[in-house]
Design an enzyme around this catalytic site. Structure first.
Site, short mmCIF file in Angstrom:
data_model
loop_
_atom_site.label_atom_id
_atom_site.label_comp_id
_atom_site.label_asym_id
_atom_site.label_seq_id
_atom_site.Cartn_x
_atom_site.Cartn_y
_atom_site.Cartn_z
N GLU A 22 10.08 16.76 14.64
CA GLU A 22 10.55 16.49 13.28
C GLU A 22 9.77 17.36 12.29
OE1 GLU A 22 9.59 12.63 11.44
OE2 GLU A 22 11.67 12.54 10.76
N CYS B 296 14.28 10.55 6.27
CA CYS B 296 14.17 10.24 7.71
C CYS B 296 15.54 10.28 8.38
CB CYS B 296 13.53 8.87 7.91
SG CYS B 296 14.35 7.57 6.97
N GLU C 279 10.23 1.49 10.73
CA GLU C 279 11.31 2.48 10.58
C GLU C 279 10.62 3.83 10.56
OE1 GLU C 279 13.66 3.75 7.15
OE2 GLU C 279 13.59 5.09 8.89
N LYS D 132 0.86 -1.17 0.00
CA LYS D 132 0.00 0.00 0.00
C LYS D 132 0.91 1.22 0.00
CE LYS D 132 -1.90 3.14 1.85
NZ LYS D 132 -1.77 4.50 1.31
O1 LIG Z 1 18.98 3.62 2.66
C1 LIG Z 1 18.08 2.89 3.08
O2 LIG Z 1 18.11 1.64 3.02
C2 LIG Z 1 16.90 3.49 3.69
O3 LIG Z 1 16.09 2.74 4.20
C3 LIG Z 1 16.74 4.91 3.65
C4 LIG Z 1 15.74 5.46 4.37
C5 LIG Z 1 15.45 6.84 4.25
C6 LIG Z 1 14.34 7.31 4.85
O4 LIG Z 1 13.87 8.52 4.65
#
Ligand SMILES: O=C(O)C(=O)/C=C/C=C/O
Length: 485
Positions: free
Chosen positions: A389, A287, A253, A178
């Protein structure tokens, strides 16, 4: 008008309700496409297809054939590089200069790295005595978890979706994806790749729609065996609650309020270059990005001046202008949210070193969702934009004196995703890195990625680690078998 459809059981389809929603181009506010609005029928059909595929051609596929298929998917993504590039940049507003080097190459890499992991991963075996003087052998085997719900975000849509779909499929699971309602296109494009490569129907499914409807239906569906999510912490908490029903595993995450720590003995040019990237790349919508910068007092004024100079050179504009460094943010709603934070910073008394509003753009870009790269100083540590954030192209810079003081300031946050440390004293680099409460620490660099490493956050930044064999831990059930000999 372009349509973006669901991809269910190997077929593209509209919603049974016949409803669509508009996908807006962030560069000019115009309608890019009509997107099928997924509801109960589509989620149920996608989950049923995914469940059936587990015992069908996909589930019966030999490991080597599945691994070979992962490489074929990666190669087809590479073959359609320009289609993915254009789709991703139009959906997100990000410039080619970012998507060409980060987003799209990782689309392919995220299948290859887990095909490699599956080929080389070894399991444990133990031989031991038994009380009756004989022996026993214990070994572990991994089985796919089943149907994985993938809820992927709008900032790096293809990268972050395939960062989950790659390992999930490499381990033999099936997926129902999704995507965010504001960045639907590359998930459906990946459906074309799956069809082209001949991935059995039901292995990869996409349901387009709104998180509050389609996302909730997916996370609460009894036949979804686990959920993986990247996005805001608040949403992550809700997904975790949904997964508690049926005791289903969840990988999160989430957000971050990542600090950069710049010591007086740093390589200034490196610190400025990397901090400009970590604050402003992807319009600050990463992030892992930096929103708090702590600079040791002797170099504070010089650093502020140089970061201002570096950020003021960033060119804002159209995605397909190779000289553009920064596009708009992803949506009008996110633009408004970022500008609201800019206003709050002003009200709370920030020194506005650079930016602080929306730029005047020319032509049709005047209707784009652009915000200025922004730098503040002078706020207290409990100020809103120092604690919350923003997820925009902005940072607050504060001075510090001692190592102990800056570690305390850096760790004084509910988040714990990423951090950067700039110093040429490597004893100090390792010492500070071990004290920082974040899942990822970059020293004299940012967003350098070895996909075999553990990737994820602590505290409010998430649960679990992705990458290399860490992804296998989440996408498989581990079984121990004991033989008496
Ligand atoms: O580089 C990565 O594997 C990853 O998960 C990056 C995440 C960025 C989030 O905004």
């Amino acid at each position: 008008m372009n349509k973006v459809q669901h991809y269910i059981n190997g077929q593209f389809m509209d919603s049974s309700c016949g409803e669509f929603f508009e996908n807006i181009n962030p560069m000019n506010g115009k309608i890019l496409s009509q997107v099928a609005l997924g509801r109960e029928d589509e989620v149920n059909a996608a989950v049923a297809a995914a469940k059936a595929a587990l015992t069908g051609e996909w589930g019966q596929m030999k490991l080597n054939d599945r691994i070979a298929m992962m490489y074929e998917i990666a190669n087809e993504i590479d073959r359609r590089f320009d289609d993915f590039l254009e789709a991703e940049c139009l959906d997100t507003g990000k410039p080619y200069s970012i998507a060409r080097h980060i987003d799209i190459p990782r689309g392919a890499a995220n299948f290859k790295v887990f095909a490699d992991t599956m080929k080389s991963h070894a399991e444990e075996v133990y031989k031991a005595d038994t009380p009756d003087g004989r022996n026993m052998l214990n070994y572990s085997v991994r089985k796919p978890k089943g149907v994985i719900g993938v809820i992927s975000p709008w900032n790096l849509p293809l990268l972050l979706m395939t960062w989950k779909v790659g390992p999930a499929m490499a381990c033999g699971n099936t997926v129902v994806v999704k995507p965010s309602q504001v960045t639907p296109t590359t998930t459906s494009l990946l459906g074309e790749v799956m069809s082209k490569v001949g991935v059995p129907a039901g292995a990869y499914n996409v349901v387009q729609g709104k998180g509050s409807v389609t996302g909730n239906l997916l996370t609460s569906h009894k036949d979804v065996d686990a959920i993986t999510f990247t996005g805001e912490t608040k949403t992550g908490e809700m997904i975790m609650q949904a997964c508690s029903h049926g005791v289903r595993d969840v990988s999160l995450e989430l957000g971050g309020k990542n600090p950069a720590i710049v010591f007086a003995d740093c390589d200034m040019e490196k610190a400025i270059r990397e901090t400009t990237r970590s604050c402003f790349a992807n319009s600050g919508q990463v992030c892992l990005g930096t929103e708090r910068v702590y600079v040791q007092r002797p170099i504070f004024d010089e650093f502020v001046e140089k970061l201002k100079e570096s950020a003021s050179k960033l060119k804002l504009g159209q995605h397909n202008d190779e000289s553009v460094d920064m596009g708009p943010v992803v949506s009008a709603a996110h633009r408004d949210k970022v500008l609201e934070f800019y206003d709050i910073a002003k009200k709370e008394g920030a020194n506005i070193i650079l930016g602080g509003g929306a730029p005047k753009m020319e032509g049709e870009l005047a209707n784009g969702f652009f915000v200025e790269p922004t730098i503040w100083t002078g706020l207290p540590e409990d100020a809103t934009v120092v604690k919350e954030e923003v997820f925009g192209p902005c940072c607050h810079i504060a001075p510090f004196d001692t190592e102990e003081e800056v570690i305390k300031m850096a760790n004084d946050t509910n988040y714990g995703l990423a951090s950067t440390i700039f110093t040429e004293n490597l004893d100090r680099a390792h010492r500070v890195a071990s004290e920082i409460e974040s899942g990822i620490v970059w020293i004299n660099s940012w967003f350098l990625r070895d996909l075999r490493t553990p990737f994820g956050g602590m505290k409010g930044s998430g649960i679990g680690r992705e990458g290399g064999h860490y992804s296998l831990e989440f996408y498989t059930e581990l079984k121990n078998v004991c033989i008496k000999m």
